[in-house]
Design a protein around this motif. Structure first.
Motif, PDB file in Angstrom:
ATOM      1  N   SER A   1     -19.324  18.416  38.027  1.00  0.00           N
ATOM      2  CA  SER A   1     -17.657  18.036  36.976  1.00  0.00           C
ATOM      3  C   SER A   1     -16.651  17.430  38.288  1.00  0.00           C
ATOM      4  CB  SER A   1     -17.284  19.636  36.076  1.00  0.00           C
ATOM      5  OG  SER A   1     -15.822  18.673  35.781  1.00  0.00           O
ATOM      6  N   ASN A   2     -16.942  16.054  37.465  1.00  0.00           N
ATOM      7  CA  ASN A   2     -16.061  15.427  38.499  1.00  0.00           C
ATOM      8  C   ASN A   2     -15.064  14.087  37.736  1.00  0.00           C
ATOM      9  OD1 ASN A   2     -14.771  14.494  41.242  1.00  0.00           O
ATOM     10  ND2 ASN A   2     -16.371  12.803  40.714  1.00  0.00           N
ATOM     11  N   SER A   3     -14.021  15.506  37.110  1.00  0.00           N
ATOM     12  CA  SER A   3     -13.290  14.741  36.034  1.00  0.00           C
ATOM     13  C   SER A   3     -12.311  13.535  37.005  1.00  0.00           C
ATOM     14  CB  SER A   3     -12.949  15.986  34.475  1.00  0.00           C
ATOM     15  OG  SER A   3     -13.322  15.988  34.298  1.00  0.00           O
ATOM     16  N   LEU A   4     -11.605  12.178  36.293  1.00  0.00           N
ATOM     17  CA  LEU A   4     -10.460  11.820  37.078  1.00  0.00           C
ATOM     18  C   LEU A   4      -9.683  11.613  36.643  1.00  0.00           C
ATOM     19  CD1 LEU A   4     -13.150   8.370  37.380  1.00  0.00           C
ATOM     20  CD2 LEU A   4     -12.535  10.205  38.931  1.00  0.00           C
ATOM     21  N   PHE A   5      -8.707  12.191  37.416  1.00  0.00           N
ATOM     22  CA  PHE A   5      -6.691  11.676  36.732  1.00  0.00           C
ATOM     23  C   PHE A   5      -6.367  10.348  37.609  1.00  0.00           C
ATOM     24  CE2 PHE A   5      -8.607  16.254  37.228  1.00  0.00           C
ATOM     25  CZ  PHE A   5      -8.468  16.457  36.052  1.00  0.00           C
ATOM     26  N   MET A   6      -5.798   9.797  36.372  1.00  0.00           N
ATOM     27  CA  MET A   6      -5.567   8.038  36.962  1.00  0.00           C
ATOM     28  C   MET A   6      -4.596   7.661  36.557  1.00  0.00           C
ATOM     29  SD  MET A   6      -9.150   6.094  37.168  1.00  0.00           S
ATOM     30  CE  MET A   6      -9.662   6.645  35.685  1.00  0.00           C
ATOM     31  N   ASP A   7      -2.978   7.151  36.985  1.00  0.00           N
ATOM     32  CA  ASP A   7      -2.204   6.845  36.651  1.00  0.00           C
ATOM     33  C   ASP A   7      -2.577   5.564  36.167  1.00  0.00           C
ATOM     34  OD1 ASP A   7      -2.347   4.125  38.882  1.00  0.00           O
ATOM     35  OD2 ASP A   7      -0.628   5.488  39.795  1.00  0.00           O
ATOM     36  N   LYS A   8      -1.757   4.240  35.476  1.00  0.00           N
ATOM     37  CA  LYS A   8      -1.906   3.337  34.420  1.00  0.00           C
ATOM     38  C   LYS A   8      -2.894   1.620  35.556  1.00  0.00           C
ATOM     39  CE  LYS A   8       0.572   2.109  31.464  1.00  0.00           C
ATOM     40  NZ  LYS A   8       1.476   1.743  30.371  1.00  0.00           N
ATOM     41  N   ASN A   9      -2.053   1.847  36.857  1.00  0.00           N
ATOM     42  CA  ASN A   9      -2.715   1.252  37.573  1.00  0.00           C
ATOM     43  C   ASN A   9      -4.642   1.314  38.055  1.00  0.00           C
ATOM     44  OD1 ASN A   9      -0.522  -0.487  37.935  1.00  0.00           O
ATOM     45  ND2 ASN A   9       0.680   0.016  39.480  1.00  0.00           N
ATOM     46  N   LYS A  10      -4.072   2.405  38.730  1.00  0.00           N
ATOM     47  CA  LYS A  10      -5.918   3.166  39.268  1.00  0.00           C
ATOM     48  C   LYS A  10      -6.827   3.103  37.601  1.00  0.00           C
ATOM     49  CE  LYS A  10      -5.878   5.526  42.289  1.00  0.00           C
ATOM     50  NZ  LYS A  10      -6.516   6.255  43.484  1.00  0.00           N
ATOM     51  N   PHE A  11      -6.208   3.018  36.598  1.00  0.00           N
ATOM     52  CA  PHE A  11      -6.843   2.573  35.239  1.00  0.00           C
ATOM     53  C   PHE A  11      -7.197   2.171  35.125  1.00  0.00           C
ATOM     54  CE2 PHE A  11      -7.722   2.803  30.675  1.00  0.00           C
ATOM     55  CZ  PHE A  11      -8.731   3.861  30.569  1.00  0.00           C
ATOM     56  N   LEU A  12      -6.670   0.776  35.367  1.00  0.00           N
ATOM     57  CA  LEU A  12      -7.177  -0.700  35.546  1.00  0.00           C
ATOM     58  C   LEU A  12      -7.882  -0.954  36.512  1.00  0.00           C
ATOM     59  CD1 LEU A  12      -6.267  -3.103  33.619  1.00  0.00           C
ATOM     60  CD2 LEU A  12      -4.441  -3.912  34.843  1.00  0.00           C
TER      61      LEU A  12
END
Length: 253
Positions: free
Chosen positions: A191-202
């Motif tokens: 497993s390697n789930s990501l946790f991103m804010d809006k800027n990183k998600f975009l």
């Protein structure tokens, strides 16, 4: 038509900022159970901005990062300039510019689907030491609601012919891996789930080869709808994108 080597031109900043590293638990398994050691000389082919390369360097390896795209290679050189064991190489999967029988392990992270497979196989056999191994690594998104909503945005605004997206991409990747290893390989997943804010998600989505670039006709529409997906699922300013880090290992056909 843009060739595969140029698909990421102009994408290096987004790629370096937002693309994730691979699960450390996956690397731990490679080093404990599958022949990796700090003494291994590694060729990371299609090394891009050096994300996986850096994880190998941190474990003490000598790593040759082979990357044909100028923008990506320069970003990797900037990222990895502090590592004495890093060597940047202007080469590609068919012509790495490395010497014969020199490499202990070849790694390919998030790139096999771009390679001319027959030429890559020949190059692996040329540069590997006897009993050297080839390890293919991917971060693969899970099939959840967030990813389905993003795939719908991609379908609306992106030219996904021959692109690395959706079920067709997964099928192509699997087909390539089967051909490379003649159907005989080991697969491990963490497993390697990501946790991103809006800027990183975009940026994560703008780093895709198929995503419109600034100035393209669909760029603003694409950005707007990706932000809407973020706003729909984010909690406390963060979104969780489920994914796995997967490694494939076997004898090159």
């Amino acid at each position: 038509m843009v060739n595969n080597e140029e698909k990421f031109s102009g994408k290096a900043t987004h790629y370096d900022y937002a693309r994730p590293a691979y699960a450390e638990s996956l690397l731990n398994t490679l080093y404990s159970d599958y022949g990796f050691s700090p003494q291994s000389i590694i060729a990371d082919i299609g090394s891009g901005t050096g994300i996986f390369t850096e994880q190998l360097l941190k474990r003490g390896n000598k790593v040759y990062g082979v990357e044909p795209n100028t923008d990506m290679r320069k970003a990797g050189e900037k990222r990895l300039k502090g590592y004495q064991n890093f060597v940047s190489v202007n080469g590609d999967a068919a012509n790495t510019n490395l010497i014969n029988s020199f490499i202990d392990i070849i790694t390919v992270a998030q790139a096999l689907h771009w390679f001319p497979l027959e030429e890559f196989s020949k190059e692996c056999k040329r540069i590997l030491k006897p009993n050297g191994q080839v390890v293919i690594v991917y971060n693969q998104r899970c099939n959840d609601f967030i990813n389905k909503d993003v795939d719908a945005v991609v379908a609306r605004y992106c030219d996904v012919r021959n692109a690395s997206t959706g079920s067709a991409y997964i099928e192509l990747k699997r087909k390539r891996i089967n051909e490379l290893y003649n159907g005989k390989f080991i697969e491990i997943s963490k497993s390697n789930s990501l946790f991103m804010d809006k800027n990183k998600f975009l940026s994560y989505w703008l780093s895709r080869s198929y995503a419109p670039r600034e100035g393209d006709v669909n760029y603003k529409l694409f950005v707007n709808d990706i932000v809407l997906v973020f706003d729909k699922y984010a909690k406390d300013g963060l979104i969780t994108l489920k994914q796995e880090s997967i490694a494939y290992m076997g004898k090159v056909n």
